[in-house]
Design an enzyme around this catalytic site. Structure first.
Site, mmCIF file in Angstrom:
data_model
loop_
_atom_site.group_PDB
_atom_site.id
_atom_site.type_symbol
_atom_site.label_atom_id
_atom_site.label_comp_id
_atom_site.label_asym_id
_atom_site.label_seq_id
_atom_site.Cartn_x
_atom_site.Cartn_y
_atom_site.Cartn_z
ATOM 1 N NE ARG A 102 -2.591 -0.046 3.586
ATOM 2 C CZ ARG A 102 -3.397 0.307 4.563
ATOM 3 N NH1 ARG A 102 -4.710 0.254 4.378
ATOM 4 N NH2 ARG A 102 -2.943 0.698 5.727
ATOM 5 C CB THR A 106 -2.694 7.328 -2.142
ATOM 6 O OG1 THR A 106 -2.011 6.086 -2.443
ATOM 7 C CG2 THR A 106 -1.876 8.486 -2.704
ATOM 8 C CG ASP A 198 2.791 -2.923 8.482
ATOM 9 O OD1 ASP A 198 3.036 -4.089 8.101
ATOM 10 O OD2 ASP A 198 2.853 -1.947 7.719
ATOM 11 C CG ASP A 201 6.333 -2.977 9.337
ATOM 12 O OD1 ASP A 201 6.638 -3.342 8.192
ATOM 13 O OD2 ASP A 201 6.232 -1.779 9.663
HETATM 14 C C1 PRP Z 1 -1.089 -5.097 4.140
HETATM 15 C C2 PRP Z 1 -1.850 -6.393 4.164
HETATM 16 C C3 PRP Z 1 -2.709 -6.285 2.930
HETATM 17 C C4 PRP Z 1 -2.996 -4.804 2.865
HETATM 18 C C5 PRP Z 1 -4.382 -4.538 3.345
HETATM 19 O O1 PRP Z 1 -0.017 -5.145 3.280
HETATM 20 O O2 PRP Z 1 -1.027 -7.519 4.191
HETATM 21 O O3 PRP Z 1 -2.073 -6.743 1.759
HETATM 22 O O4 PRP Z 1 -2.062 -4.150 3.735
HETATM 23 O O5 PRP Z 1 -4.725 -3.204 3.190
HETATM 24 P P1 PRP Z 1 -5.871 -2.747 2.189
HETATM 25 O O6 PRP Z 1 -7.041 -3.657 2.388
HETATM 26 O O7 PRP Z 1 -6.167 -1.331 2.628
HETATM 27 O O8 PRP Z 1 -5.341 -2.793 0.798
HETATM 28 P P2 PRP Z 1 0.992 -3.916 3.129
HETATM 29 O O9 PRP Z 1 0.548 -3.063 1.966
HETATM 30 O O10 PRP Z 1 1.176 -3.236 4.439
HETATM 31 O O11 PRP Z 1 2.306 -4.612 2.641
HETATM 32 P P3 PRP Z 1 3.287 -5.645 3.416
HETATM 33 O O12 PRP Z 1 2.499 -6.918 3.587
HETATM 34 O O13 PRP Z 1 4.415 -5.783 2.474
HETATM 35 O O14 PRP Z 1 3.671 -5.032 4.734
HETATM 36 N N1 URA Z 2 -2.310 -3.461 6.631
HETATM 37 C C1 URA Z 2 -1.879 -3.909 7.830
HETATM 38 O O1 URA Z 2 -0.876 -4.645 7.912
HETATM 39 N N2 URA Z 2 -2.537 -3.528 8.933
HETATM 40 C C2 URA Z 2 -3.624 -2.734 8.889
HETATM 41 O O2 URA Z 2 -4.212 -2.422 9.939
HETATM 42 C C3 URA Z 2 -4.060 -2.268 7.633
HETATM 43 C C4 URA Z 2 -3.394 -2.661 6.522
#
Ligand code: PRP
Ligand code: URA
Length: 211
Positions: A102, A106, A198, A201
């Protein structure tokens, strides 16, 4: 949209460990692994099976096996933590990959990888991602799957936010949802409240890829 909320004391206990801010990466990963197996177990409840004869040391019994295992598709990064538990439940499943991060400003999905079969029209797909927040990442993933002909898709998430669930339900994509909880809302940074922070993370440490 068909939604299954897995309401089970063992699932709730693992989810609590994942929510707890004091859980470090290894504790979080272990709880996610356990909860992942439980959710996959539930997601697999209605898979087609076939019967066959199997010989026990004593006699012939009727055996059961999946007619065709689903393909597991993690949304990287956080979805990667659900691959091992999924394969522990369904050892002969194949695995495809979608990479999305994400945008922190945005909150829109920024895709960076797709490694999927060309034709998914005969596949049962389990797309695995611990978090469903705005729904943007999952909707983008569903488009990739549907563009390849997928018609039978289960999203297996751990923490789903109501806005993301609504977005999924209104999307028209052929998807059902298996989740451990539906949390009520998102904060101004589009994090799930109360959520668990997150997930990527907490599994792997701060993201070190700058897109
Ligand atoms: C997180 C999670 C989803 C997304 C959900 O990934 O694992 O893929 O956010 O958010 P959304 O429904 O608003 O799209 P992130 O983009 O943080 O990436 P990461 O898994 O690499 O940390
Ligand atoms: N992605 C995450 O990992 N946590 C949240 O709460 C939202 C999006």
């Amino acid at each position: 949209m068909d939604i299954t909320i897995v309401d089970h004391p063992l699932a709730a206990a693992r989810l609590t460990i994942m929510r707890d801010r004091r859980s470090d990466n290894s504790v979080f990963r272990a709880a996610l692994r356990d909860l992942g197996a439980m959710l996959i177990y539930e997601a697999a409840r209605d898979l087609d099976v076939e019967r066959f004869d199997t010989e026990t040391p004593v006699a012939t019994a009727t055996g059961t096996r999946l007619r065709k295992p689903p393909i597991i598709v993690p949304v990287i990064r956080a979805g990667l933590g659900m691959v091992d538990p999924a394969l522990s439940m369904i050892p002969d499943a194949q695995v495809g990959f979608i990479g999305i991060a994400r945008d922190e400003e945005t909150h829109e999905p920024v895709p960076y990888l797709e490694a999927l079969p060309e034709d998914m029209s005969d596949e049962t797909v389990f797309i695995v991602d611990p978090m469903l927040a705005t729904g943007g990442s999952l909707l983008h993933s569903l488009k990739l799957l549907c563009d390849r002909g997928a018609k039978d898709i289960t999203a297996v998430c751990m923490v789903s936010a109501q806005p993301g669930v609504d977005a999924l339900a209104n999307s028209g994509y052929p998807v059902r949802l298996v989740t451990a909880t539906v949390d009520p809302e998102l904060n101004a940074d589009a994090y799930i409240v109360p959520g668990l922070g997150d997930a990527g993370d907490r599994l792997y440490g701060p993201r070190n890829i700058h897109l």
